[in-house]
Design an enzyme around this catalytic site. Structure first.
Site, short mmCIF file in Angstrom:
data_model
loop_
_atom_site.label_atom_id
_atom_site.label_comp_id
_atom_site.label_asym_id
_atom_site.label_seq_id
_atom_site.Cartn_x
_atom_site.Cartn_y
_atom_site.Cartn_z
N GLU A 135 -4.63 -122.45 -36.59
CA GLU A 135 -3.86 -123.70 -36.58
C GLU A 135 -3.95 -124.39 -37.95
O GLU A 135 -4.91 -124.17 -38.69
CB GLU A 135 -4.37 -124.64 -35.49
N LYS A 137 -4.69 -126.72 -41.05
CA LYS A 137 -5.78 -127.65 -41.39
C LYS A 137 -5.12 -128.90 -41.95
O LYS A 137 -4.53 -128.89 -43.03
CB LYS A 137 -6.70 -127.02 -42.43
N ASP A 139 -4.54 -132.40 -43.61
CA ASP A 139 -5.19 -133.12 -44.70
C ASP A 139 -5.26 -134.60 -44.35
O ASP A 139 -4.48 -135.41 -44.83
CB ASP A 139 -4.38 -132.89 -45.98
N TYR A 247 -8.00 -131.53 -31.84
CA TYR A 247 -8.22 -130.09 -32.00
C TYR A 247 -9.56 -129.57 -31.50
O TYR A 247 -9.83 -128.39 -31.57
CB TYR A 247 -8.01 -129.64 -33.45
N LYS A 334 -8.10 -121.57 -46.95
CA LYS A 334 -7.39 -122.55 -47.77
C LYS A 334 -6.18 -121.92 -48.47
O LYS A 334 -6.20 -120.73 -48.79
CB LYS A 334 -8.33 -123.11 -48.85
N CYS A 428 -18.90 -141.13 -81.24
CA CYS A 428 -18.10 -141.73 -80.17
C CYS A 428 -16.79 -142.27 -80.76
O CYS A 428 -16.83 -143.07 -81.69
CB CYS A 428 -18.90 -142.84 -79.50
N CYS A 431 -16.94 -146.38 -80.30
CA CYS A 431 -17.85 -147.29 -81.01
C CYS A 431 -18.43 -146.67 -82.29
O CYS A 431 -19.09 -147.35 -83.06
CB CYS A 431 -18.97 -147.74 -80.09
N CYS A 446 -22.12 -140.43 -75.83
CA CYS A 446 -22.26 -141.52 -76.78
C CYS A 446 -23.65 -142.12 -76.58
O CYS A 446 -24.06 -142.39 -75.45
CB CYS A 446 -21.20 -142.57 -76.50
N CYS A 452 -21.82 -149.76 -76.33
CA CYS A 452 -20.50 -149.18 -76.57
C CYS A 452 -19.51 -149.88 -75.65
O CYS A 452 -19.72 -149.96 -74.43
CB CYS A 452 -20.54 -147.68 -76.28
S1 IVH Z 1 -12.17 -128.02 -36.64
C1 IVH Z 1 -16.12 -127.61 -35.38
N1 IVH Z 1 -9.58 -128.01 -37.01
O1 IVH Z 1 -11.36 -130.30 -41.77
C2 IVH Z 1 -15.09 -127.64 -36.37
N2 IVH Z 1 -10.92 -129.29 -38.48
O2 IVH Z 1 -13.26 -129.22 -43.66
C3 IVH Z 1 -14.66 -128.99 -36.69
N3 IVH Z 1 -9.66 -130.55 -40.14
O3 IVH Z 1 -14.04 -132.34 -40.87
C4 IVH Z 1 -13.40 -129.04 -37.39
N4 IVH Z 1 -7.66 -129.89 -39.51
O4 IVH Z 1 -11.70 -133.26 -40.47
C5 IVH Z 1 -10.76 -128.47 -37.44
N5 IVH Z 1 -7.28 -127.99 -37.19
C6 IVH Z 1 -8.45 -128.41 -37.61
C7 IVH Z 1 -8.56 -129.30 -38.70
C8 IVH Z 1 -9.82 -129.71 -39.11
C9 IVH Z 1 -8.33 -130.64 -40.36
C10 IVH Z 1 -10.70 -131.21 -40.96
C11 IVH Z 1 -11.78 -131.89 -40.16
C12 IVH Z 1 -13.07 -131.36 -40.70
C13 IVH Z 1 -12.66 -130.79 -42.00
C14 IVH Z 1 -13.57 -129.67 -42.41
#
Ligand code: IVH
Length: 704
Positions: A135, A137, A139, A247, A334, A428, A431, A446, A452
């Site tokens: 799923e 991730k 932001d 989630y 990622k 620097c 200064c 510096c 400074c």
């Molecule tokens: S699962 C036990 N699922 O990513 C696992 N996290 O880098 C807990 N996040 O702190 C996280 N989308 O805030 C999970 N589909 C997703 C997510 C997700 C964003 C964030 C979450 C976590 C951070 C970790």
């Protein structure tokens, strides 16, 4: 509604009838109106209402504040700004909120699968497929929601993973977060976790509005979500376009054999679950889904930075457990950082708060992942040599999330004939003091310290910043001007400014960019910070090796500024017990400890701390309630006759579990426990919109 009713506003509700949320909303609305009239009156000399009406607004505003003292601290007329951390009650998570390990390519994902198989050994046949859910991730910022008997009773931020902040009132304003779980299948108590986010289009509209109101804008949707969630005034959060995806679960049991079933449950209970979550029969299918999501990324209405894979089998999840701060059963794959090519026009040196000379690349502006980039960091002099970067070069730049863009490499084939090497300065540029490089360090610094101008101004900026003293109305421009005009030489001078002001020629309100309103507002903002928590104070000093986390750990460990100063002074002797003690603090390495000892020992720091001690009160560290219980930190009132135990016993039990037991109901009360024949306190609770529990409901809540 009749025309008449529409045209004429109904008389305001009696203040004691307002629920806390209504009070907060009206309080904010009045504040905005008062600010508007103030502005019209003072700056434009064009009053928009009569004095009597204006006074009536102010009286009602003050009366609401008297009835709801928690609103008194809420700032007027400010659209954004993370409030001081002490503005929210601390919440200890029943189960820590974890982070995720990252995978950056297919090989990392294969390694993840190998380690899962290795851990489960004979329970998964070598030729059996490892099913996962994949799923997006999101932001955003993670959030924990606790439901008791299907009703939302608490929402908390992640914080440091162990302790977060209670943002329940704010989260109640988010439409995606169900106030009550649908259906009948939910457990008596369940913690649901997910991500709060803001869509890109909503983010742009929000920023446009802030800009119109001359308020600082947010850098990206994630910051906007975090800032909006942490507003002290829920009425402001209510106007922010926050959304939520659920989630995972935290504490509590859900009957679901697989992660997919769990997501179905969450959906069924009325929570928003990401529609792109997909059950994948094996890792190969998950990688395919990753690529499909990557292709859609730019078209999704919200920002994502990768795809999360979670082992389907929840029994296996339990067995795999946690390693460090991340579960072994999940990984974040990622997306690669976004890159683009452009010309390097020049290299300039910036002098930072601790004197570090940082080379900054000035670029021909180019769009990378939807953001225009004109500057990139080159880190330090070795980096320039290593990458053989020359002024005039064609370069590849990279932007990942909201980190400062970087120069990845030079496109050698396109180096123009005139490209010239950059000579890193040994003095620097601000200064003129020698800039020295210590053994083993990449940074050149510096050596003039606070002598400074660049270092001093950067330190002052840091001092007033959000996570430090959080003084609004002082940006880089104002601080530079104050310094240039000789108004402030160091942070302590901020606190004497108001007293000195009448004698200044001209006084602040007559200087360029200031007026009576803004000067008075600044003085108020400064006065409000005369008392400060120890960790904020330490962080505000801006010393090397003293970030926010370290400041918290030092505050927790030493408790008071006096004790910390004494012990760190004593730690200069590396044979001493004080040095042992300092280096034994969690995550404190010898180099960092050495930097702290040197930083605190420096004459300039000692003078700064001594000057500040005369004008501000540094509060000793207060430990948050350690008890992990559903009522920790809550204020409870008992009323009526209890059946299971006497009032005294009930009170003792509640206090043992970390609650404060009060004798009267107020806006600060979290629960009223009503026994038989409850009277006026129950009525009051209903009026104020405080949660009322029967004795049975109370017992259930305690049982978790
Ligand atoms: S699962 C036990 N699922 O990513 C696992 N996290 O880098 C807990 N996040 O702190 C996280 N989308 O805030 C999970 N589909 C997703 C997510 C997700 C964003 C964030 C979450 C976590 C951070 C970790």
């Amino acid at each position: 509604m009749s025309r008449k009713a529409k045209g004429k506003s109904s008389p305001p509700a009696p203040i004691d009838r307002l629920t806390p949320i209504e009070a907060a909303a009206e309080h904010a609305q009045l504040a905005r109106a008062i600010d508007r009239h103030d502005l019209a009156y003072h700056q434009k000399s064009a009053p928009t209402i009569s004095d009597a009406d204006y006074d009536a607004l102010k009286r009602r505003h003050e009366a609401i504040e008297r009835a709801h003292p928690n609103l008194a601290g809420a700032r007027r007329g400010t659209g954004i700004g993370a409030p001081p951390a002490e503005g929210f009650a601390k919440v200890r998570h029943d189960q820590p909120m974890l982070s995720l390990d990252n995978a950056f390519d297919d090989a990392d994902v294969a390694e993840f699968e190998r380690s899962v198989r290795n851990y489960l050994k004979k329970d998964i046949a070598a030729d059996a497929r490892l099913a996962v859910v994949a799923e997006p991730k999101i932001d955003g910022v993670s959030l924990s929601l606790t439901y008791a008997d299907g009703r939302l009773i608490r929402a908390a931020t992640r914080g440091d993973g162990e302790t977060g902040e209670d943002v329940t009132a704010n989260v109640r304003t988010i439409a995606d977060v169900a106030a009550e779980l649908a259906g009948k299948t939910h457990p008596a108590r369940i913690e649901i976790r997910g991500e709060v986010y803001i869509r890109r289009d909503d983010f742009l509209a929000l920023n446009a509005g802030l800009e119109k109101d001359a308020k600082p804008r947010f850098a990206n949707p994630r910051n906007a979500a975090a800032g909006s969630l942490r507003q002290l005034d829920p009425a402001i959060t209510a106007r922010r376009p926050l959304r939520f995806f659920a989630y995972a679960i935290g504490a509590g049991e859900v009957e679901a054999a697989t992660q997919s079933e769990l997501l179905d449950r969450l959906r069924h209970w009325g929570l928003a679950v990401n529609p792109l979550a997909k059950a994948c029969a094996d890792i190969g299918a998950a990688l395919e889904h990753y690529r499909a999501i990557e292709r859609q990324r730019a078209d999704l209405p919200y920002d994502i930075d990768g795809v999360v894979y979670k082992v389907e089998d929840r029994d296996w999840q339990r067995r795999l457990g946690v390693a460090g701060r991340a579960p072994r059963w999940a990984i974040a794959h990622k997306f690669p950082a976004e890159q683009a090519e452009t010309w390097l026009r020049d290299i300039e040196i910036q002098v930072g708060r601790t004197g570090t000379l940082t080379p900054v690349a000035r670029l021909e502006p180019v769009t990378v992942g939807g953001v225009v980039v004109a500057n990139a960091t080159l880190h330090n002099e070795d980096e320039i040599v290593r990458k053989d970067v020359r002024i005039g070069d064609r370069v590849v730049i990279q932007r990942a999330g909201d980190v400062i863009p970087q120069i990845v490499r030079v496109v050698a084939e396109r180096r123009p004939r005139g490209a010239r090497a950059f000579v890193f300065p040994e003095t620097c540029p601000v200064c003129g003091a020698p800039a020295a490089r210590e053994d083993g360090e990449a940074a050149r610094r510096c050596t003039a310290g606070l002598g400074c101008k660049a270092q001093l101004v950067e330190r002052l900026r840091h001092f007033v910043s959000r996570d430090a003293f959080d003084i609004e109305g002082l940006g880089e421009k104002q601080i530079e001007a104050f310094h240039a005009q000789g108004l402030i030489e160091g942070p302590a001078d901020l606190f004497t400014l108001e007293a000195r002001n009448p004698k200044l020629d001209p006084p602040l309100e007559e200087r360029e960019g200031w007026g009576e309103q803004s000067a008075a507002k600044l003085f108020r903002a400064i006065a409000a910070r005369r008392k400060i928590a120890l960790d904020r104070f330490l962080f505000a000093l801006g010393l090397r090796g003293l970030g926010q986390e370290t400041a918290k750990r030092l505050a927790r460990f030493y408790g008071s500024l006096d004790r910390l100063s004494d012990r760190i002074k004593a730690a200069k002797d590396r044979e001493s017990e004080a040095w042992q003690e300092l280096t034994a603090i969690d995550k404190m390495g010898e180099i960092q400890a050495g930097a702290l000892v040197a930083g605190f020992g420096a004459k300039a720091t000692r003078a700064m701390v001594a000057d500040l001690a005369k004008v501000v009160t540094v509060e000793d560290y207060v430990a948050p309630t350690r008890v992990a219980s559903p009522i920790a930190g809550k204020t409870v009132v008992f009323t009526g006759e209890l059946q299971a135990m006497g009032r005294r016993e009930a009170k003792a039990e509640a206090e043992r579990l970390g609650a404060t037991v009060a004798g009267a109901v107020s806006g600060k009360t979290d629960y009223v426990v009503a026994g038989e024949a409850a009277g006026s306190k129950l009525t009051k609770a209903r009026e104020l919109g405080v949660a009322v529990l029967s004795e049975a409901e109370w017992r259930k809540l305690l049982a978790g």
